[in-house]
Design an enzyme around this catalytic site. Structure first.
Site, PDB file in Angstrom:
ATOM      1  N   SER A  64      28.800  50.775  62.363  1.00  0.00           N
ATOM      2  CA  SER A  64      28.368  51.487  63.270  1.00  0.00           C
ATOM      3  C   SER A  64      27.071  52.257  62.524  1.00  0.00           C
ATOM      4  CB  SER A  64      29.471  52.610  63.858  1.00  0.00           C
ATOM      5  OG  SER A  64      30.185  52.047  64.573  1.00  0.00           O
ATOM      6  N   LYS A  67      23.930  51.409  64.864  1.00  0.00           N
ATOM      7  CA  LYS A  67      23.812  51.825  66.193  1.00  0.00           C
ATOM      8  C   LYS A  67      22.354  52.528  66.489  1.00  0.00           C
ATOM      9  CE  LYS A  67      28.676  51.844  67.675  1.00  0.00           C
ATOM     10  NZ  LYS A  67      29.908  52.519  67.664  1.00  0.00           N
ATOM     11  N   TYR A 189      26.254  42.240  69.645  1.00  0.00           N
ATOM     12  CA  TYR A 189      26.674  43.618  68.819  1.00  0.00           C
ATOM     13  C   TYR A 189      27.544  43.134  67.668  1.00  0.00           C
ATOM     14  CZ  TYR A 189      29.464  47.383  68.513  1.00  0.00           C
ATOM     15  OH  TYR A 189      29.976  48.650  68.324  1.00  0.00           O
ATOM     16  N   TYR A 241      30.820  60.300  64.580  1.00  0.00           N
ATOM     17  CA  TYR A 241      32.244  60.310  65.615  1.00  0.00           C
ATOM     18  C   TYR A 241      32.499  61.623  66.210  1.00  0.00           C
ATOM     19  CZ  TYR A 241      32.423  55.926  63.221  1.00  0.00           C
ATOM     20  OH  TYR A 241      32.030  54.347  62.952  1.00  0.00           O
ATOM     21  N   VAL A 259      32.680  52.456  59.819  1.00  0.00           N
ATOM     22  CA  VAL A 259      33.804  52.099  59.343  1.00  0.00           C
ATOM     23  C   VAL A 259      33.990  51.180  58.229  1.00  0.00           C
ATOM     24  CG1 VAL A 259      35.095  52.310  61.692  1.00  0.00           C
ATOM     25  CG2 VAL A 259      34.284  50.030  61.129  1.00  0.00           C
TER      26      VAL A 259
HETATM   27  N1  GLU Z   1      32.375  46.837  64.703  1.00  0.00           N
HETATM   28  C1  GLU Z   1      33.109  48.005  64.976  1.00  0.00           C
HETATM   29  C2  GLU Z   1      33.057  48.243  66.345  1.00  0.00           C
HETATM   30  O1  GLU Z   1      32.628  48.136  67.323  1.00  0.00           O
HETATM   31  C3  GLU Z   1      32.146  49.134  64.541  1.00  0.00           C
HETATM   32  C4  GLU Z   1      32.971  50.351  64.224  1.00  0.00           C
HETATM   33  C5  GLU Z   1      32.431  51.579  63.848  1.00  0.00           C
HETATM   34  O2  GLU Z   1      31.920  51.218  62.607  1.00  0.00           O
HETATM   35  O3  GLU Z   1      32.469  52.222  64.263  1.00  0.00           O
HETATM   36  O4  GLU Z   1      34.318  48.554  66.856  1.00  0.00           O
END
Ligand code: GLU
Length: 432
Positions: A64, A67, A189, A241, A259
């Site tokens: 993430s 993002k 993604y 988060y 994560v």
């Molecule tokens: N590939 C993960 C998902 O989209 C990323 C999660 C993350 O790092 O928050 O679920």
């Protein structure tokens, strides 16, 4: 003298090295298999100089932390208005993978949750998934200053286990947020989440944001200042988060975690931090990553709301007052980044002088981090067979911060020159 900063980083990292709280992400087997003890800390100054401590060459998937960068790319390609029509900027207060849109606008609440991130990937122009991904991949690589690779095992696993993200993508399609095939967009993604980085890559990417979109090493503009400002805004409000409020209070830097165990944090105008440690807390943030950023922020005075004035260039002038004695005149407000710049310059010119004198008469304000660093300067110079004095008429570097005899502080330049003369057995320029 870069070693002073290096020591600070090593020390902060060492303080948390034994912490094995938290657990590895286990929604796909690949993440559960990584070495839980991996722990890297990298700090890139806005001029591109990088400090590294621990496992800074270990690659892990960006997850993430991708993002904000895809969001920035979408903004860069389509402009604010078009992106705002599809993705909001409000903290969601929900889990990152919640299958939801904003109740009134029917678009994802922000680009840092999965719904917003999938929408952002869909906005990156490209005729095919490959085209879109190539653009994303190139964009991240220019931010990092090197060509990044994809972890294909992680990508395949994300594909195989992505039911929840599929639910989100199809929901977005039903609300008219996604143009195009949801599975193709998810493919982009999943690939973006599977890009491999090191903590140093994250620090460089963060430093590029800190520089308002200019990659520090190449000097190349990667994103516009307006796009970076918007990206940092959503990082500060939604980047960590459900622990974003806590993070902003304690650390005070726009950041994003993933994560895979990575965190990228940005201090605008000053520096970028990258941390890697894969053991996660209940909210999904790296336990040691958060702890080390709290330590850095407190020790180096990095909270973004503690800076009330613009820092100007720290070194006003540098000149040899006589052969072997170099004066560095400083001015403005001295915070960590300014002090680091001074120490590195003094260090770089070390072979050209016997005595360095830091002239602080024109310094308006100095924080504790900078005080400690100047206090340690003399020790490093003496170890190298040189000498270092400080001229501080206004006592901005208080004796209590200079740890006994470590720093030699004078009220005037003449006094310092006198001491420099005595030190070297040369006659003093003037009395004092
Ligand atoms: N590939 C993960 C998902 O989209 C990323 C999660 C993350 O790092 O928050 O679920």
């Amino acid at each position: 003298m870069a070693e002073l900063v290096q020591r600070m980083l090593d020390q902060i990292r060492a303080e948390h090295a034994d912490n094995d709280d938290g657990k590895l992400a286990d929604y796909i087997p690949e993440l559960d298999r990584v070495d839980p003890s991996g722990f890297g800390l990298s700090l890139s100054i806005a001029d591109g100089y990088v400090y590294e401590s621990g496992d800074t060459a270990t690659e892990f998937t960006i997850q993430s932390v991708s993002k904000p960068f895809t969001y920035a790319l979408a903004l860069e390609c389509l402009g604010m208005e078009a992106v705002d029509a599809k993705i909001g900027v409000e903290p969601s207060g929900e889990a990152f993978n919640e299958i939801s849109v904003d109740k009134t606008t029917k678009i994802p609440k922000n680009p840092m949750i999965n719904a917003g991130a999938i929408a952002a990937a869909s906005l990156v122009p490209g005729a095919t998934a490959d085209d879109r991904f190539d653009r994303i991949h190139e964009f991240y690589s220019t931010f990092a200053g090197r060509e990044l690779a994809v972890d294909h095992d992680v990508y395949n696993s994300e594909q195989a286990s992505g039911s929840r993200n599929r639910a989100i993508a199809y929901m977005l399609q039903s609300f008219g947020v996604l143009d195009g095939d949801p599975d193709e967009i998810l493919d982009v993604y999943f690939r973006q989440c599977s890009i491999k980085v090191t903590s140093t890559d994250l620090a460089r990417m963060a430093a590029t944001l800190a520089r308002g979109g200019v990659e520090p090493v190449t000097g190349r503009r990667v994103a516009s200042a307006a796009v970076v400002q918007r990206t940092l805004s959503v990082m500060i409000t939604c980047g960590m988060y459900d622990a974003t409020g806590d993070w902003v209070s304690a650390v005070g830097m726009p950041a994003k975690s993933g994560v895979g165990g990575g965190i990228a944090a940005v201090l605008p105008g000053q520096l970028g931090i990258g941390v890697y440690s894969p053991l996660l807390d209940a909210k999904g943030n790296s336990v040691r990553g958060v702890a080390v950023c709290r330590g850095l922020s407190a020790n180096l005075g990095l909270h973004f709301l503690s800076h009330t004035r613009e820092s100007r260039s720290t070194i006003r002038n540098a000149y040899d007052v006589r052969p072997g004695v170099r004066v560095f005149e400083l001015h403005g407000d001295l915070l960590f980044a300014g002090a680091e710049q001074v120490l590195r310059r003094v260090d770089g010119e070390r072979d050209e002088f016997e005595v360095a004198i830091l002239e602080l008469s024109r310094v308006d304000d100095i924080d504790d981090a900078a005080r400690r660093m100047f206090a340690g300067m003399r020790e490093s110079l003496v170890a190298a067979g040189k000498e270092g004095f400080v001229v501080d008429p206004d006592r901005v570097v208080e004796a209590s911060h200079t740890e006994g005899a470590v720093a030699r502080v004078f009220g005037t330049l003449e006094e310092a020159l006198g001491a420099a003369g005595n030190e070297r057995g040369a006659p003093a320029e003037s009395g004092g």
